[in-house]
Design a protein around this motif. Sequence first.
Motif, PDB file in Angstrom:
ATOM      1  N   ASP A 128       0.913  -0.957   0.005  1.00 29.14           N
ATOM      2  CA  ASP A 128       0.060   0.056   0.080  1.00 29.14           C
ATOM      3  C   ASP A 128       0.775   1.321   0.107  1.00 29.14           C
ATOM      4  O   ASP A 128       0.560   2.193  -0.591  1.00 29.14           O
ATOM      5  CB  ASP A 128      -0.972   0.025   1.194  1.00 29.14           C
ATOM      6  N   LYS A 129       2.021   1.229   0.737  1.00 27.91           N
ATOM      7  CA  LYS A 129       2.915   2.312   0.856  1.00 27.91           C
ATOM      8  C   LYS A 129       3.462   2.697  -0.661  1.00 27.91           C
ATOM      9  O   LYS A 129       3.596   3.559  -0.987  1.00 27.91           O
ATOM     10  CB  LYS A 129       4.029   2.170   1.852  1.00 27.91           C
ATOM     11  N   GLY A 130       3.860   1.783  -1.265  1.00 26.50           N
ATOM     12  CA  GLY A 130       4.573   1.807  -2.664  1.00 26.50           C
ATOM     13  C   GLY A 130       3.416   2.199  -3.522  1.00 26.50           C
ATOM     14  O   GLY A 130       3.825   3.090  -4.342  1.00 26.50           O
ATOM     15  N   PHE A 131       2.263   1.838  -3.511  1.00 23.22           N
ATOM     16  CA  PHE A 131       1.215   2.033  -4.406  1.00 23.22           C
ATOM     17  C   PHE A 131       0.976   3.487  -4.369  1.00 23.22           C
ATOM     18  O   PHE A 131       0.819   4.283  -5.305  1.00 23.22           O
ATOM     19  CB  PHE A 131      -0.043   1.321  -4.020  1.00 23.22           C
ATOM     20  N   SER A 132       0.879   4.012  -3.175  1.00 28.61           N
ATOM     21  CA  SER A 132       0.611   5.449  -2.818  1.00 28.61           C
ATOM     22  C   SER A 132       1.758   6.416  -3.187  1.00 28.61           C
ATOM     23  O   SER A 132       1.448   7.496  -3.853  1.00 28.61           O
ATOM     24  CB  SER A 132       0.480   5.565  -1.351  1.00 28.61           C
ATOM     25  N   GLU A 133       3.092   6.025  -3.159  1.00 31.53           N
ATOM     26  CA  GLU A 133       4.328   6.703  -3.576  1.00 31.53           C
ATOM     27  C   GLU A 133       4.206   6.561  -5.067  1.00 31.53           C
ATOM     28  O   GLU A 133       4.436   7.822  -5.557  1.00 31.53           O
ATOM     29  CB  GLU A 133       5.324   5.955  -2.821  1.00 31.53           C
ATOM     30  N   ALA A 134       3.902   5.623  -5.753  1.00 35.68           N
ATOM     31  CA  ALA A 134       3.990   5.527  -7.069  1.00 35.68           C
ATOM     32  C   ALA A 134       2.681   6.411  -8.002  1.00 35.68           C
ATOM     33  O   ALA A 134       2.959   7.155  -8.724  1.00 35.68           O
ATOM     34  CB  ALA A 134       3.828   4.050  -7.694  1.00 35.68           C
ATOM     35  N   LYS A 135       1.538   6.246  -7.137  1.00 29.23           N
ATOM     36  CA  LYS A 135       0.443   7.300  -7.348  1.00 29.23           C
ATOM     37  C   LYS A 135       0.681   8.696  -7.432  1.00 29.23           C
ATOM     38  O   LYS A 135       0.532   9.375  -8.441  1.00 29.23           O
ATOM     39  CB  LYS A 135      -0.663   6.959  -6.641  1.00 29.23           C
ATOM     40  N   ASN A 136       1.522   9.290  -6.234  1.00 29.52           N
ATOM     41  CA  ASN A 136       2.002  10.346  -6.242  1.00 29.52           C
ATOM     42  C   ASN A 136       2.723  11.006  -7.348  1.00 29.52           C
ATOM     43  O   ASN A 136       2.656  12.037  -7.827  1.00 29.52           O
ATOM     44  CB  ASN A 136       2.516  10.748  -4.997  1.00 29.52           C
ATOM     45  N   LEU A 137       3.771   9.915  -7.477  1.00 26.99           N
ATOM     46  CA  LEU A 137       4.721  10.268  -8.778  1.00 26.99           C
ATOM     47  C   LEU A 137       4.177  10.282 -10.044  1.00 26.99           C
ATOM     48  O   LEU A 137       4.342  11.313 -10.893  1.00 26.99           O
ATOM     49  CB  LEU A 137       5.999   9.073  -8.667  1.00 26.99           C
ATOM     50  N   TYR A 138       3.049   9.584 -10.161  1.00 27.38           N
ATOM     51  CA  TYR A 138       2.549   9.340 -11.400  1.00 27.38           C
ATOM     52  C   TYR A 138       1.387  10.805 -11.560  1.00 27.38           C
ATOM     53  O   TYR A 138       1.609  11.565 -12.753  1.00 27.38           O
ATOM     54  CB  TYR A 138       1.443   8.311 -11.485  1.00 27.38           C
ATOM     55  N   ASN A 139       0.741  11.263 -10.816  1.00 26.20           N
ATOM     56  CA  ASN A 139       0.263  12.324 -10.623  1.00 26.20           C
ATOM     57  C   ASN A 139       0.970  13.779 -11.049  1.00 26.20           C
ATOM     58  O   ASN A 139       0.745  14.468 -11.671  1.00 26.20           O
ATOM     59  CB  ASN A 139      -0.750  12.407  -9.405  1.00 26.20           C
ATOM     60  N   GLN A 140       2.070  13.828 -10.465  1.00 19.06           N
ATOM     61  CA  GLN A 140       3.098  14.643 -10.358  1.00 19.06           C
ATOM     62  C   GLN A 140       3.685  14.956 -11.634  1.00 19.06           C
ATOM     63  O   GLN A 140       3.907  15.824 -12.235  1.00 19.06           O
ATOM     64  CB  GLN A 140       4.088  14.370  -9.370  1.00 19.06           C
ATOM     65  N   GLN A 141       3.962  13.586 -12.374  1.00 17.52           N
ATOM     66  CA  GLN A 141       4.389  13.632 -13.646  1.00 17.52           C
ATOM     67  C   GLN A 141       3.306  14.216 -14.795  1.00 17.52           C
ATOM     68  O   GLN A 141       3.584  14.787 -15.744  1.00 17.52           O
ATOM     69  CB  GLN A 141       4.858  12.421 -14.127  1.00 17.52           C
ATOM     70  N   LEU A 142       2.152  13.852 -14.510  1.00 12.43           N
ATOM     71  CA  LEU A 142       1.174  14.475 -15.339  1.00 12.43           C
ATOM     72  C   LEU A 142       0.924  15.965 -15.264  1.00 12.43           C
ATOM     73  O   LEU A 142       0.611  16.760 -16.099  1.00 12.43           O
ATOM     74  CB  LEU A 142      -0.431  13.895 -14.802  1.00 12.43           C
ATOM     75  N   LYS A 143       1.118  16.468 -14.005  1.00 11.14           N
ATOM     76  CA  LYS A 143       1.010  17.801 -13.791  1.00 11.14           C
ATOM     77  C   LYS A 143       2.226  18.409 -14.716  1.00 11.14           C
ATOM     78  O   LYS A 143       2.004  19.619 -15.322  1.00 11.14           O
ATOM     79  CB  LYS A 143       1.134  18.499 -12.371  1.00 11.14           C
TER      80      LYS A 143
END
Length: 374
Positions: free
Chosen positions: A357-372
């Motif tokens: 869950d920790k890794g999924f949350s971190e990856a999701k944040n990275l993914y959203n940041q890249q989209l921005k």
Amino acid sequence: MTLSEYFELLWSDYTLRTITLGTAVLGAICGMLGSFAVLRKQSLLGDAISHAALPGIALAFLITGAKDTNVLLLGALVSGLIGTFWIRGMTQKTHLKSDTALGLILSLFFGFGMLLLTFIQKQPNANQAGLDKYLFGQAATLVEKDVTLMVVVTSICLIVLLLFWKEFKILLFDADYTKTLGFNTKFIDILITFFIVLAIVLGLQTVGVVLMSAMLLAPAAAARQWTNNLSVMILLAAIFGAFSGVVGTAISASENNLSTGPVIVLVAAVFVLFSFVFSPGRGLLFREIRFRQNRRDLQLQKTLQFMYGIAKDHEDISHPHAIRILNNFQGFTKGTLRKLEEKEWISIQGQEWAMTDKGFSEAKNLYNQQLKND
């Protein structure tokens, strides 16, 4: 004489004590004022001024016929100031660049000085011997009154520096803003330049015309690698300069046939080299370490995002996947998997991995940041 013997004799031997104190004070004042030359991007100015001082020494001797140090240095000061104002005039009233003006004045004054020295050497005057020491310096000729003069000039520089600290600081980093505040930028600029010329002239007897610019710039260049604070830089430059003077004098005294001036400059160069490599902020070593760390972090993030793309297609993000499916990913390494596991972003069982869950949350944040960013 060994280095240990030198430092033992330092407190009892008048000559060693005088020379060491003189080179230490010279190094300190050169470090302080050299900081302004470095920050103003006028590094070649020191070279030009030191060479421009040579004809002043020769003319002072021709006029007085005596090798009085104070008279010769006064001639060097006048000649150096003339050369400096010629450089300023050429850059302000012509289309010449500053480096062109510096090169012209340097070669012109130095050539004229060498011509005068050659003329003096052919004159039937016994006093002419030893004038060539100003080319490469001769620290052994320092006497107590020379050191006293250096201390007085250094004290005056410190007082002026403290009195005009705000003006000097603003002028260094934003000359236009200094004008809008109503300060006389021309006066402040001339004051800084005058003290730089004065420091160079004081060092001619010890380091010489040829090497004086290195004595002015090396401590400041070394100090610049360690800090972004002006006051700290000036303090460090003074310390580096003083240490260069003391250590260079000690090495020169402990070995035969070693000129003090060149050794001092070489010691200062060691400070510069050490600073360029090992300073935490700008040093090559720490820069390479940061580069490698950033590259590893980027590789880690890319691998995590790749795993995220696989895990998000499953309802259960902790669904195990075979490690072999990562083989086609360019950023994948066994070391990367180990670091991901250490951060608790994934768990590994045998030949399978699963995202936490920790890794999924971190990856999701990275993914959203890249989209921005895109």
